[in-house]
Design a protein around this motif. Structure first.
Motif, PDB file in Angstrom:
ATOM      1  N   ALA A 234      23.008  59.405  39.458  1.00 45.24           N
ATOM      2  CA  ALA A 234      24.241  60.160  39.158  1.00 45.24           C
ATOM      3  C   ALA A 234      23.726  61.645  39.296  1.00 45.24           C
ATOM      4  O   ALA A 234      24.754  62.007  39.723  1.00 45.24           O
ATOM      5  N   THR A 235      22.874  61.907  39.563  1.00 50.83           N
ATOM      6  CA  THR A 235      22.091  63.354  40.772  1.00 50.83           C
ATOM      7  C   THR A 235      23.163  63.591  41.363  1.00 50.83           C
ATOM      8  O   THR A 235      23.528  64.482  41.739  1.00 50.83           O
ATOM      9  N   ALA A 236      22.246  61.824  42.481  1.00 51.64           N
ATOM     10  CA  ALA A 236      22.984  62.403  43.377  1.00 51.64           C
ATOM     11  C   ALA A 236      24.211  62.184  43.570  1.00 51.64           C
ATOM     12  O   ALA A 236      25.242  63.174  44.547  1.00 51.64           O
ATOM     13  N   GLN A 237      25.247  62.093  43.215  1.00 44.68           N
ATOM     14  CA  GLN A 237      26.802  61.745  42.933  1.00 44.68           C
ATOM     15  C   GLN A 237      27.297  62.723  42.288  1.00 44.68           C
ATOM     16  O   GLN A 237      27.879  63.322  43.200  1.00 44.68           O
ATOM     17  N   GLN A 238      26.734  63.565  41.376  1.00 43.52           N
ATOM     18  CA  GLN A 238      26.967  65.030  41.190  1.00 43.52           C
ATOM     19  C   GLN A 238      26.791  65.577  42.196  1.00 43.52           C
ATOM     20  O   GLN A 238      27.867  66.690  42.375  1.00 43.52           O
TER      21      GLN A 238
END
Length: 276
Positions: A234-238
């Motif tokens: 999720a952090t990488a996608q954000q």
């Protein structure tokens, strides 16, 4: 309470890996000649590592001084103040679980083996040769279960402790900074205490000899790792979305100015005039 049951005969694996303590070292070349080192087989019936069938308890996770961590093929006690470090395989399955202490790291793993002991002494010779080929200083020492391999590498000090059991071999790898894996150091003492209270669950599945027995994480730990993995995704996608938005909101670059055509004179273009 727990204890050791009387050993029972187990059918040997159809196909053929893997201890009285002192700091006496022997040369690697002497390992194969010295076939009668005391402690290569189970000696003291009051100490482990244990086979799962030897535990007189309905709860094999109940250890000598606390709960054992159930990792499927091995159940190991957690050292005081220790932390877990899980190493994942490329396919996402757990490959190894390391017990991290203030002194260094301890890794206990079980391997398939035939019923007859003696595989660990073969592994000692192979490990010693491999480390020597990497220009590491190696020595074979006598420990509680027989041969222990000590090595000084460019990055860390290592100690390998192995024990042959019924159709399994357990190997403990001790790794730490310079001097941390020498005899009578706190890290080695912790590793030996862990091995003394380790339980091996070989299972009935057929495994080729020297195959690592599977590591299974406790459900709580597996859920924590899954949640951490999802959070990383999720952090990488954000971060990816934020980078795209930043790129889209940036002012457009000014158009490149066109290069004016060369001026022509009565005698032709400027380049033609220069060429005359």
């Amino acid at each position: 309470m727990f204890g050791r049951k009387k050993k029972t005969d187990v059918d040997e694996e159809p196909t053929s890996f893997f201890g009285d303590e002192n700091d006496e070292s022997v040369e690697i070349d002497e390992v194969e000649d010295d076939l009668d080192v005391a402690g290569d087989e189970f000696g003291d019936e009051s100490e482990g590592p244990y086979d799962i069938t030897e535990i007189d308890s309905d709860d094999p996770t109940a250890g000598r001084d606390g709960q054992r961590l159930d990792l499927g093929s091995v159940l190991v006690p957690m050292p005081t103040g220790g932390q877990l470090q899980v190493e994942m395989a490329p396919n996402g399955s757990p490959q190894a679980v390391h017990l991290v202490t203030e002194h260094g790291r301890i890794t206990v793993a079980a391997y398939a083996a035939p019923k007859s002991p003696g595989q660990w002494r073969e592994v000692v010779a192979e490990l010693a040769q491999s480390l020597r080929d990497d220009n590491s200083a190696v020595s074979v020492e006598n420990g509680p279960w027989g041969r222990e391999l000590a090595a000084v590498t460019a990055n860390m000090d290592l100690r390998f402790i192995g024990v042959d059991g019924p159709r399994w071999m357990v190997r403990c790898v001790v790794a730490g900074p310079s001097g941390s894996t020498a005899v009578n150091t706190p890290l080695v003492a912790i590793a030996r205490d862990i091995l003394r209270d380790t339980v091996v669950n070989r299972g009935s599945e057929p495994h080729p000899v020297r195959t690592p027995l599977p590591v299974v994480l406790p459900q709580v730990l597996a859920e924590q790792l899954a949640a951490a993995h999802e959070q990383q995704l999720a952090t990488a996608q954000q971060q990816q979305v934020a980078a795209q938005q930043q790129q889209q909101s940036a002012p457009p670059a000014p158009p490149a100015r066109p290069t004016p055509p060369p001026r022509s004179g009565e005698s032709g273009s400027a380049m033609q005039q220069l060429g005359q």
